[in-house]
Scaffold this active site. Sequence first.
Site, PDB file in Angstrom:
ATOM      1  N   SER A 205      55.192  38.741  42.117  1.00  0.00           N
ATOM      2  CA  SER A 205      54.844  38.961  40.690  1.00  0.00           C
ATOM      3  C   SER A 205      54.342  38.071  39.789  1.00  0.00           C
ATOM      4  O   SER A 205      53.948  36.872  40.222  1.00  0.00           O
ATOM      5  CB  SER A 205      56.146  39.635  40.189  1.00  0.00           C
ATOM      6  OG  SER A 205      55.829  40.518  39.172  1.00  0.00           O
ATOM      7  N   ASN A 206      54.379  38.258  38.686  1.00  0.00           N
ATOM      8  CA  ASN A 206      53.830  37.341  37.622  1.00  0.00           C
ATOM      9  C   ASN A 206      54.560  37.542  36.371  1.00  0.00           C
ATOM     10  O   ASN A 206      55.452  38.575  36.201  1.00  0.00           O
ATOM     11  CB  ASN A 206      52.379  37.296  37.398  1.00  0.00           C
ATOM     12  CG  ASN A 206      52.078  39.010  37.126  1.00  0.00           C
ATOM     13  OD1 ASN A 206      52.187  39.350  36.036  1.00  0.00           O
ATOM     14  ND2 ASN A 206      51.183  39.677  37.797  1.00  0.00           N
ATOM     15  N   ALA A 207      54.146  36.705  35.294  1.00  0.00           N
ATOM     16  CA  ALA A 207      54.993  36.582  34.172  1.00  0.00           C
ATOM     17  C   ALA A 207      54.648  37.815  33.063  1.00  0.00           C
ATOM     18  O   ALA A 207      55.192  37.610  31.805  1.00  0.00           O
ATOM     19  CB  ALA A 207      55.070  35.162  33.747  1.00  0.00           C
ATOM     20  N   SER A 208      53.667  38.611  33.393  1.00  0.00           N
ATOM     21  CA  SER A 208      53.346  39.649  32.402  1.00  0.00           C
ATOM     22  C   SER A 208      54.811  40.293  31.989  1.00  0.00           C
ATOM     23  O   SER A 208      55.519  41.009  32.636  1.00  0.00           O
ATOM     24  CB  SER A 208      52.364  40.399  32.772  1.00  0.00           C
ATOM     25  OG  SER A 208      52.163  41.785  32.129  1.00  0.00           O
ATOM     26  N   ALA A 272      48.610  43.020  34.571  1.00  0.00           N
ATOM     27  CA  ALA A 272      48.510  41.790  35.369  1.00  0.00           C
ATOM     28  C   ALA A 272      48.860  42.315  36.810  1.00  0.00           C
ATOM     29  O   ALA A 272      49.984  42.149  37.212  1.00  0.00           O
ATOM     30  CB  ALA A 272      49.148  40.527  34.966  1.00  0.00           C
TER      31      ALA A 272
END
Length: 396
Positions: A205-208, A272
């Site tokens: 995943s990512n930090a969005s 994102a």
Amino acid sequence: MNGRRVLLGVTGGIAAYKAAALASRLVQAGAILDVVLTADALRFVGAATFAALARRPVHTSLWERVEEIPHITLAREAEVVAIVPATANTIAKLALGIADDLLTNVVLATRAPLVVAPAMNTAMLEHDATRAHIATLRARGAEIVEPEIGFLAEREHGAGRLAGEDALVAAIEHALLRTNELAGERVLITAGPTREPIDPVRFLSNASSGTQGIELAREALARGAEVDLVLGPTSLEPPAGARTARVTTAREMDDAVRERAANATIAIATAAVADWRPATTHAHKVKKTDEPQSLALERNPDILANLGAQKNGLFLVGFAAETEALETSAREKLVRKQLDAIAVNDVGGERGFGAGPNALVLLWGVHGRKDLGAGSKRELAVRLWDAIVELKAERR
Ligand code: CTP
């Protein structure tokens, strides 16, 4: 302003007398004016002044005409609530959601946009508490009409004098203009990260956080649009009033967007999206071994490019999260994904992801460019919608 319902809240500062001149200006511009005075405002100015100017009854208490439930009626009828002047005390109460008189109850009960014009002594204005409360109101979407520097009642020169009448009228007009600006538009927004499972307990995943998309949805609703929000995994609450589809993976987001796209007139992709997903998802938790491991990945659909490929009149806005050659890369995405505009976001430093402040530049066509400046994601949502509405009108 002709025929529009303006609620003017007057609180107990020396500048309260200037609210009478503003009331006259608003009435001359055709507004239907409801005036609410706090108990302290009544120490500085008389209700009769405002009643005569507005040619309507003035409201001063929660406990008059209780059978009409005055705070709810006033809150529903107002198309904009403007507090002029706003004292430090009232600003603090509004920021905290305290409702202990008619005006603060109205503000808590209304869905209309809020305009706040602070006026007070310089030290009070610059106090950390006041600054924090003003920042809270601004982040929530209130339009703050900055006080001027000038001669104050205490015979000092400093910041804190009520903004001039033209600035006050302009802020109220801007708020009114926004109210129904997107009526009839069906807005589709993607927001948040996606999660691509490796096994039942691990994912890519990512930090969005989804904040920017959620604020754009909130602002679209405030401007009268119907909103479909396709939201990836985040702990944030979507705005009430949006039709929200919660999704986890990029493929689920793609499906949800496809189902809703035919109906949309404007789409904004802030999500994102993970560009890749694990080629296989393990049914059970992967056990550790001492062998070196590699993770095979396969491409996820490009949700925005798919929308661009078959947009059929849809006004399409993308976001570009970049860490280098910001505008060149973004212009390339604008063309490749067949967008009407792209908002560029520098995610290299502290900014970009999460609830903190952000900075955006909007690009369109070959040379079109508008710097939307820095600010909270709430403020940027307001500025981005202003720019989209302008751009869409030019295209007609
Ligand atoms: N986007 C999307 N689906 C994807 C990837 C991106 O809808 N699979 C959208 C994002 O919501 C954003 C825009 O495309 O509006 C640009 O995203 P970004 O990650 O900056 O661009 P990419 O196309 O992924 O290009 P790159 O990662 O190479 O910079």
